[in-house]
Design a protein around this motif. Sequence first.
Motif, short mmCIF file in Angstrom:
data_model
loop_
_atom_site.label_atom_id
_atom_site.label_comp_id
_atom_site.label_asym_id
_atom_site.label_seq_id
_atom_site.Cartn_x
_atom_site.Cartn_y
_atom_site.Cartn_z
N THR A 27 38.82 33.76 43.95
CA THR A 27 37.54 33.39 43.34
C THR A 27 37.67 32.01 42.68
O THR A 27 36.76 31.18 42.76
N THR A 28 38.84 31.77 42.05
CA THR A 28 39.05 30.46 41.41
C THR A 28 38.99 29.35 42.46
O THR A 28 38.32 28.32 42.27
N GLY B 252 41.73 38.40 36.06
CA GLY B 252 40.77 37.32 35.83
C GLY B 252 41.16 36.35 34.74
O GLY B 252 40.50 35.33 34.55
N THR C 167 34.13 40.87 35.89
CA THR C 167 34.46 39.47 35.61
C THR C 167 35.69 39.11 36.45
O THR C 167 36.80 39.58 36.17
N ALA C 168 35.46 38.32 37.49
CA ALA C 168 36.55 37.98 38.40
C ALA C 168 37.43 36.88 37.83
O ALA C 168 38.65 36.88 38.00
N VAL C 169 36.78 35.91 37.16
CA VAL C 169 37.53 34.83 36.49
C VAL C 169 36.98 34.74 35.08
O VAL C 169 35.77 34.62 34.88
N GLY D 41 41.90 37.29 40.69
CA GLY D 41 40.90 36.23 40.53
C GLY D 41 41.32 34.90 41.13
O GLY D 41 40.65 33.88 40.93
#
Lengths: 311, 257
Positions: free
Chosen positions: B46-47, B211, B19-21, B43
Amino acid sequence: MNAAMTIARKEFQAAFRSRIFLTITILFLGLSILSVYIGSTTKRAEMRVYNETVTTLQAQGAAVLPTAPEIHTLTILDNLIEYVSIVGAILAVILGYNTLIEEKESGGLKLILSRPVYRDQLLLGKLLGNSAVIALLLGVVFVFNLVLLVLVGGILPTVGEVTRLLAFMGMAFSYMLIFLSLAMFLSIHMRDSATVFLITLVFWTVSTFVIPQMADTLMVNSSVINGISGAVNQLPQETALSRAVSYLSPTWYLRDIGSQLLQSAPGSGGLSAGTLAAHSLTTLLALLVPSAALIGAGFASFLRNETLVLE
Amino acid sequence: MALPAIETENLTRKYGELTAVDRLTLTIDPGEIFAFLGHNGAGKTTTISLLTTLLLPTTGTARVMGFDIVKQNLDVRQQIGYVPENVQLYNHLSVAENLRFFGDLSGVDEISHRIDNVLNLLGHPEWRDLRVGAFSKGMRQRVGIAQALLNYPAVLFLDEPASGLDPEGQRAIGDLIIHLNHELGITIFMNTHQLSEAAKLCTSIGIMNHGRLVMADSLQHVIQRFPDTPSLEEIYMNVERHENGNGKLSHVEGVLV
């Protein structure tokens, strides 16, 4: 302007500012000059020998003279078939192998896709731009060869001959499109441009050298008796298996149709326009199907897998 | 009341099991300079990828200038500018040609005029016809910002804008960010490792850890909440230590988890 056209224009500009691409293009054009020069010199030499023979025989009072050698204008250009199958294919690979990887590696793809651009527009733009480069290049080769025929060969081609040469250029485009679309397809899925280049080159080598060689090996030798000397000659003859193997090679298709369009295959000068058109159409389909499949698969995977952009 | 420039609710992105974010809920008002802090792999990028519509969220929603990042992604892209960490432009093209390319992709009208405008804004109109291939990283970064400004964005996303730059380059980028925010009213969302840069430029900060958003507030409030902590760097270290189970911050208002 449509985003796909903007991307296509950029790809077009990029190709003509690439040293490797320009070097190979110049090589292609240089080979054309050499080809026409050698071809026309050879044909002139053949005619000279024939004329000298006829003169000698006439002086000796011979009643029956040998028939003139069948020389078709376009056979002067038949080296084009090999140039397209080798230099042309490599040019297409060079255009395609770095198409997406370079921008994936550098982050340029993120910049493009953070703009109001659909992913299919991106791929379409790249395909259109690179296809336009190939089309332009073949257009230049076409005009260049016609001019050389007149200037170097001293021959004014007929409308039929110009049409045949144009049809050959269409086949050459379809052939080069296979290597472009293969390189683009691999470029979507792989992370390393060198690997894409290598795989595409291996495919080209197999298609151009290995498969035709295998097909030759599968031919049977038929014995033909020479009526004058009485000697028995062994001539290779196609079998169903050898032909089936040949069908696996795009290069075989190009050589087959090329030798007929450029009149270097025995009897091809006398083929009717209808027969030639039907054969050309079949070959065109055979060359376009792999490209269409690769392009379709490339679009499908690029649209489906969003993380390809961020790798 | 004005619409938030950026609004996320339980925004989540997973890569397989990772789970990156994780359920990011965040609101950033127009005109803010928001710094997103966090260690590598927290994260942050990714955000930004989610908010710039480069990635689809696994669950949750987000809106940029009122537009949904999934359902109205092209509208979002019209509203934003994005500068990745390593700006890679096309080396064989000049600055103007690069800018024209990105401007055309955005459907910008009067592109030549806009190119002049953004180059003047950078203070380098003389770069117009120079090939990008010969540019330093700092110069590329500024041209990268120029390409992001061509569509006159409402929100500018910057991923580590000063990373790898020398002090002079960092200062130039910092001055430009302040100018864009103060003079043009552009909302800035930037990922950064450089806490001194964040302290100098930002009006609000968010801290990500594995994340999760562990703190988000205005810079002023954050500093007030840690009266005994002399710098943003120390505050950040405290929050990180707390997150890793080595600190005691439960008494501090604004610490989310």
